[in-house]
Design a protein around this motif. Structure first.
Motif, PDB file in Angstrom:
ATOM      1  N   ASN A 117       0.823  -1.207   0.000  1.00 30.53           N
ATOM      2  CA  ASN A 117       0.000   0.000   0.000  1.00 30.53           C
ATOM      3  C   ASN A 117       0.859   1.260   0.000  1.00 30.53           C
ATOM      4  O   ASN A 117       0.552   2.238  -0.702  1.00 30.53           O
ATOM      5  N   LYS A 118       1.926   1.260   0.782  1.00 36.22           N
ATOM      6  CA  LYS A 118       2.818   2.417   0.818  1.00 36.22           C
ATOM      7  C   LYS A 118       3.503   2.625  -0.532  1.00 36.22           C
ATOM      8  O   LYS A 118       3.692   3.766  -0.972  1.00 36.22           O
ATOM      9  N   LEU A 119       3.868   1.540  -1.167  1.00 37.74           N
ATOM     10  CA  LEU A 119       4.513   1.630  -2.483  1.00 37.74           C
ATOM     11  C   LEU A 119       3.516   1.993  -3.579  1.00 37.74           C
ATOM     12  O   LEU A 119       3.909   2.442  -4.662  1.00 37.74           O
ATOM     13  N   GLY A 120       2.240   1.767  -3.302  1.00 34.85           N
ATOM     14  CA  GLY A 120       1.211   2.058  -4.299  1.00 34.85           C
ATOM     15  C   GLY A 120       1.213   1.061  -5.443  1.00 34.85           C
ATOM     16  O   GLY A 120       0.871   1.405  -6.573  1.00 34.85           O
ATOM     17  N   LEU A 121       1.581  -0.182  -5.139  1.00 35.34           N
ATOM     18  CA  LEU A 121       1.690  -1.221  -6.161  1.00 35.34           C
ATOM     19  C   LEU A 121       0.692  -2.343  -5.887  1.00 35.34           C
ATOM     20  O   LEU A 121       0.229  -2.519  -4.758  1.00 35.34           O
ATOM     21  N   ASP A 122       0.387  -3.114  -6.927  1.00 39.20           N
ATOM     22  CA  ASP A 122      -0.533  -4.241  -6.735  1.00 39.20           C
ATOM     23  C   ASP A 122       0.207  -5.580  -6.729  1.00 39.20           C
ATOM     24  O   ASP A 122      -0.414  -6.634  -6.597  1.00 39.20           O
ATOM     25  N   TYR A 123       1.525  -5.541  -6.871  1.00 44.69           N
ATOM     26  CA  TYR A 123       2.354  -6.725  -6.671  1.00 44.69           C
ATOM     27  C   TYR A 123       3.790  -6.279  -6.424  1.00 44.69           C
ATOM     28  O   TYR A 123       4.166  -5.154  -6.762  1.00 44.69           O
ATOM     29  N   ILE A 124       4.576  -7.154  -5.820  1.00 38.63           N
ATOM     30  CA  ILE A 124       5.999  -6.893  -5.560  1.00 38.63           C
ATOM     31  C   ILE A 124       6.811  -7.886  -6.376  1.00 38.63           C
ATOM     32  O   ILE A 124       6.485  -9.068  -6.443  1.00 38.63           O
ATOM     33  N   ASP A 125       7.878  -7.411  -7.003  1.00 37.97           N
ATOM     34  CA  ASP A 125       8.700  -8.305  -7.822  1.00 37.97           C
ATOM     35  C   ASP A 125       9.542  -9.246  -6.973  1.00 37.97           C
ATOM     36  O   ASP A 125       9.699 -10.423  -7.308  1.00 37.97           O
ATOM     37  N   LEU A 126      10.099  -8.733  -5.874  1.00 43.63           N
ATOM     38  CA  LEU A 126      10.945  -9.551  -5.018  1.00 43.63           C
ATOM     39  C   LEU A 126      10.718  -9.156  -3.571  1.00 43.63           C
ATOM     40  O   LEU A 126      10.851  -7.986  -3.201  1.00 43.63           O
ATOM     41  N   TYR A 127      10.369 -10.130  -2.740  1.00 43.32           N
ATOM     42  CA  TYR A 127      10.129  -9.900  -1.318  1.00 43.32           C
ATOM     43  C   TYR A 127      11.129 -10.743  -0.537  1.00 43.32           C
ATOM     44  O   TYR A 127      11.273 -11.949  -0.785  1.00 43.32           O
ATOM     45  N   LEU A 128      11.840 -10.097   0.400  1.00 50.08           N
ATOM     46  CA  LEU A 128      12.920 -10.762   1.127  1.00 50.08           C
ATOM     47  C   LEU A 128      12.700 -10.742   2.630  1.00 50.08           C
ATOM     48  O   LEU A 128      12.154  -9.781   3.175  1.00 50.08           O
ATOM     49  N   ILE A 129      13.154 -11.798   3.298  1.00 50.03           N
ATOM     50  CA  ILE A 129      13.316 -11.764   4.756  1.00 50.03           C
ATOM     51  C   ILE A 129      14.587 -10.959   5.005  1.00 50.03           C
ATOM     52  O   ILE A 129      15.664 -11.330   4.544  1.00 50.03           O
ATOM     53  N   HIS A 130      14.468  -9.851   5.727  1.00 44.69           N
ATOM     54  CA  HIS A 130      15.592  -8.928   5.843  1.00 44.69           C
ATOM     55  C   HIS A 130      16.759  -9.489   6.652  1.00 44.69           C
ATOM     56  O   HIS A 130      17.928  -9.285   6.308  1.00 44.69           O
ATOM     57  N   ILE A 152       3.567 -11.766  -5.343  1.00 43.78           N
ATOM     58  CA  ILE A 152       5.024 -11.620  -5.376  1.00 43.78           C
ATOM     59  C   ILE A 152       5.544 -12.449  -6.545  1.00 43.78           C
ATOM     60  O   ILE A 152       5.138 -13.600  -6.721  1.00 43.78           O
ATOM     61  N   LYS A 153       6.456 -11.872  -7.331  1.00 45.28           N
ATOM     62  CA  LYS A 153       7.018 -12.604  -8.473  1.00 45.28           C
ATOM     63  C   LYS A 153       8.180 -13.512  -8.074  1.00 45.28           C
ATOM     64  O   LYS A 153       8.445 -14.519  -8.736  1.00 45.28           O
TER      65      LYS A 153
END
Length: 291
Positions: A117-130, A152-153
């Protein structure tokens, strides 16, 4: 007036040229078939209006991979920068990360939605455990479900040691596709890279310039190599990383440096250069306070 017009034309042509360079950035194919640019733009510390400006500028000169994280406090600024750029969503590869305080199945689901929501996107290309802390198993299960739902892609981790990565893979239904780790000339991570590649995991380098620590920007070896090709120390370092097949995400708030950092695809380091750089390895983190 004539001189001013010439400078303006030159500036426009330069941006156009570097935009073409950005669009021709080679890509690495991840284990699930998704491709990500081998060079991107990091956003740590770039917050609020500065972050928005920098992201929009980075996109304007050709960057397509953008890296942020929930703990950076700038996802909203990154999103505004993306919107300001006017670029089509599908042309970008956007990465963000779940922080330690949001680990666990339910918390990760909630944190992901908030990031999106903060990014204003409807999907994320890469999501990581920090970081490898807390309920990794619960978090990974949530990420697998988000991945399977198409939100998530690609999924992966950050700052995982090879043994920690092996432990995760032992119970994972879907293997991590990326591991973002500290990699720079003073901490070259050759063994870690080999271990990750054996597991089918793409290595991505955070802080490729070591934030200037240990005299990085005045290093004589890198400067001498750069002189051969009329390139900067930063350019030599980024070229060294991509020739190793490592994705790099340098950060800068200077548009001039953004252009400099992406202008690395017109030369190639030879075996002697690579060997000289290998001798700079101290095999120790340049950020002990982050361990």
């Amino acid at each position: 007036m004539k001189k001013y017009l010439i400078l303006c034309i030159f500036s426009i042509l330069s941006i156009s040229i570097y935009s073409q360079i950005g669009r021709s950035v080679p890509e690495q194919t991840l284990s699930n078939g998704v491709s990500m640019p081998i060079l991107g733009f990091g956003t740590l510390y770039l917050t609020d209006s500065i972050g928005e400006r920098c992201v929009a500028q980075a996109i304007s000169v050709g960057y397509r991979l953008l890296d942020t994280g929930r703990i950076y406090g700038n996802e909203e600024a990154v999103g505004k920068g993306i919107k300001k750029s006017g670029i089509k969503r599908e042309e970008l590869f956007v990465t963000t990360k779940v922080w330690v305080s949001d680990m666990g199945y339910e918390n990760t689901k909630k944190a992901f939605e908030e990031s999106m929501n903060k990014l204003g996107l409807d999907y994320i290309d890469l999501y990581l455990i920090h970081r490898p802390r807390g309920d990794i198993k619960g978090t990974w299960k949530a990420m697998e479900e988000l991945y399977e739902a198409g939100k998530i892609k690609a999924i992966g981790v950050s700052n995982f040691e090879p043994d920690q990565l092996t432990d995760l893979i032992a119970y994972a239904k879907i293997k991590p596709m990326v591991n973002q780790i500290e990699t720079n000339v003073f901490f070259q991570q050759h063994e870690a890279q080999a271990a990750n590649e054996k597991l089918g995991v793409q290595v991505e380098a955070w802080s490729p310039f070591a934030e200037g620590r240990n005299g990085f920007f005045s290093n004589q070896t890198l400067a001498a190599i750069g002189k051969k090709y009329n390139k900067s120390i930063a350019q030599v370092t980024l070229r060294w990383l991509i020739q190793r097949g490592i994705v790099a995400i340098p950060r800068t708030s200077s548009k001039e440096h953004m252009i400099e950092n992406i202008n690395i695809f017109d030369f190639e380091l030879d075996a002697s250069d690579m060997q000289q750089i290998s001798k700079l390895d101290l095999n120790t983190s340049q950020f002990p306070e982050w361990e």
